[in-house]
Design a protein around this motif. Sequence first.
Motif, short mmCIF file in Angstrom:
data_model
loop_
_atom_site.label_atom_id
_atom_site.label_comp_id
_atom_site.label_asym_id
_atom_site.label_seq_id
_atom_site.Cartn_x
_atom_site.Cartn_y
_atom_site.Cartn_z
N ARG A 155 5.55 2.17 -6.45
CA ARG A 155 5.63 1.46 -4.94
C ARG A 155 4.98 0.18 -5.17
N LEU A 156 3.95 -0.59 -5.85
CA LEU A 156 3.87 -1.99 -6.05
C LEU A 156 4.78 -2.42 -7.09
N ARG A 157 5.31 -1.82 -7.76
CA ARG A 157 6.24 -2.68 -8.49
C ARG A 157 7.67 -3.07 -7.47
N SER A 158 7.73 -2.34 -6.62
CA SER A 158 9.00 -2.49 -5.76
C SER A 158 8.68 -3.79 -5.06
N TYR A 159 7.65 -4.46 -4.99
CA TYR A 159 7.60 -5.72 -3.97
C TYR A 159 7.29 -6.77 -4.89
N GLU A 160 8.19 -7.91 -4.78
CA GLU A 160 8.18 -9.08 -5.51
C GLU A 160 6.84 -10.04 -5.28
N GLU A 161 6.06 -9.92 -4.15
CA GLU A 161 4.86 -10.62 -3.66
C GLU A 161 3.75 -9.98 -4.87
N ASP A 162 2.87 -11.05 -4.92
CA ASP A 162 1.58 -10.61 -5.65
C ASP A 162 0.60 -9.95 -4.66
N SER A 163 0.72 -9.94 -3.29
CA SER A 163 -0.13 -9.30 -2.58
C SER A 163 0.84 -8.55 -1.45
N VAL A 164 0.32 -7.26 -0.94
CA VAL A 164 1.31 -6.52 0.12
C VAL A 164 0.44 -5.77 0.78
N GLU A 165 0.71 -5.58 2.13
CA GLU A 165 -0.16 -4.93 3.01
C GLU A 165 0.67 -3.35 3.13
N ILE A 166 -0.05 -2.40 2.86
CA ILE A 166 0.56 -1.05 3.21
C ILE A 166 -0.23 -0.30 4.37
N ILE A 200 0.51 5.04 3.17
CA ILE A 200 -0.30 5.55 1.74
C ILE A 200 -0.29 7.09 1.85
N LYS A 201 -0.73 7.65 2.99
CA LYS A 201 -0.81 9.03 3.23
C LYS A 201 0.54 9.71 2.88
N SER A 202 1.53 9.14 3.51
CA SER A 202 2.86 9.87 3.24
C SER A 202 3.00 9.62 1.76
N LEU A 203 3.03 8.54 1.15
CA LEU A 203 3.14 8.23 -0.30
C LEU A 203 2.48 9.25 -1.13
N PHE A 204 1.20 9.79 -1.02
CA PHE A 204 0.67 10.52 -1.60
C PHE A 204 0.66 12.26 -1.05
N TYR A 213 -7.61 -4.20 -4.27
CA TYR A 213 -7.39 -4.23 -2.90
C TYR A 213 -8.52 -4.40 -1.96
N GLU A 214 -8.18 -4.55 -0.59
CA GLU A 214 -9.20 -4.61 0.45
C GLU A 214 -8.80 -4.10 1.50
N THR A 215 -9.68 -3.59 2.22
CA THR A 215 -9.49 -2.82 3.52
C THR A 215 -9.09 -3.71 4.88
N ILE A 216 -8.20 -3.47 5.72
CA ILE A 216 -7.94 -4.01 7.04
C ILE A 216 -8.39 -3.18 7.83
N LYS A 217 -9.11 -3.70 9.08
CA LYS A 217 -9.64 -2.81 9.94
C LYS A 217 -9.37 -3.32 11.35
N GLU A 218 -9.50 -2.32 12.24
CA GLU A 218 -9.32 -2.84 13.75
C GLU A 218 -10.54 -2.01 14.19
N GLY A 219 -11.60 -3.00 14.38
CA GLY A 219 -12.97 -2.34 14.64
C GLY A 219 -13.19 -1.66 13.59
N ILE A 258 -4.18 -1.28 3.71
CA ILE A 258 -4.79 -1.68 2.71
C ILE A 258 -4.16 -2.88 2.08
N LEU A 259 -4.74 -4.14 1.79
CA LEU A 259 -4.01 -5.27 1.36
C LEU A 259 -4.27 -5.17 -0.26
N PHE A 260 -3.04 -4.99 -1.05
CA PHE A 260 -3.15 -4.75 -2.35
C PHE A 260 -2.76 -6.20 -3.16
N PHE A 261 -3.69 -6.42 -4.08
CA PHE A 261 -3.41 -7.56 -5.19
C PHE A 261 -2.90 -7.05 -6.36
N LYS A 262 -2.02 -7.68 -6.90
CA LYS A 262 -1.45 -7.25 -8.13
C LYS A 262 -1.08 -8.35 -9.09
N LYS A 263 -1.44 -8.01 -10.52
CA LYS A 263 -0.78 -9.19 -11.43
C LYS A 263 -0.66 -8.72 -12.94
#
Length: 244
Positions: free
Chosen positions: A161-172, A177-181, A212-218, A224-229
Amino acid sequence: MRQMDLFDDQEIEQQQNKLVTKSVDLVQRAKHSLSAKELTLIDFMVSKVEETDENLYYVQTTIAEINEVCRFGHGGAAHANTEKALLQLANKGFWLMLEDGTKTVGRWLEKPYIKNGETKLKLDSDMAPHLLNLVDGQRVKSFFKDVINLKSIYAKLLYERLRSYEEDSVEISVSEIKSLFNKESLDWYRVLAYLRKARDDISKNTTMLVDYETIKEGRQTVAILFFKKNKAEVILDQDGNVIT
């Protein structure tokens, strides 16, 4: 039946160093429930597809070759387990989401033919639009050796899934993620344990580093914001050229 000792190290390495190319839509939209071994078998077959192919052809191989290339083990038990995985794979359909939101049934494997260890495998013809004649922007390229090195289905799924994005950071989103797993019914804190392990496996065992780092509302985690290199290591093809 051909024996595994007929394979030399260079031949095996050449097969492991191939690319696995699929459409972005197939990677990001297909909803399936596969084991780690079944997913590796699919990628073994996809790695045999050449960019110039006009059709999906039969892969002529042996169970011994599959087990050697995919590192499934040796001996009678490994042989039987691979045959069983091929049977299960041939019987599995999955929901494939189209661009317009339509859901349809996709399949991976047409009937396998096995005789004295000699094996003919063919990807389902319905997969052709997702595997053939793909251009930049439509295709995801993964390293087959990375797929082999990952033993967990969750790590394999996240890696692709992460390989499918050209960007170095991607928000999912958390729901994606629950559906993916295939863990839609689990509380997020339980799914997070699978995510952490998948991240660690990818960073340790593949050419990709992931954090990665988490993105929260309250107090609630919503994404999840993923970083890849890529690591400094590279994979070379049989001619010594860097695979990109």
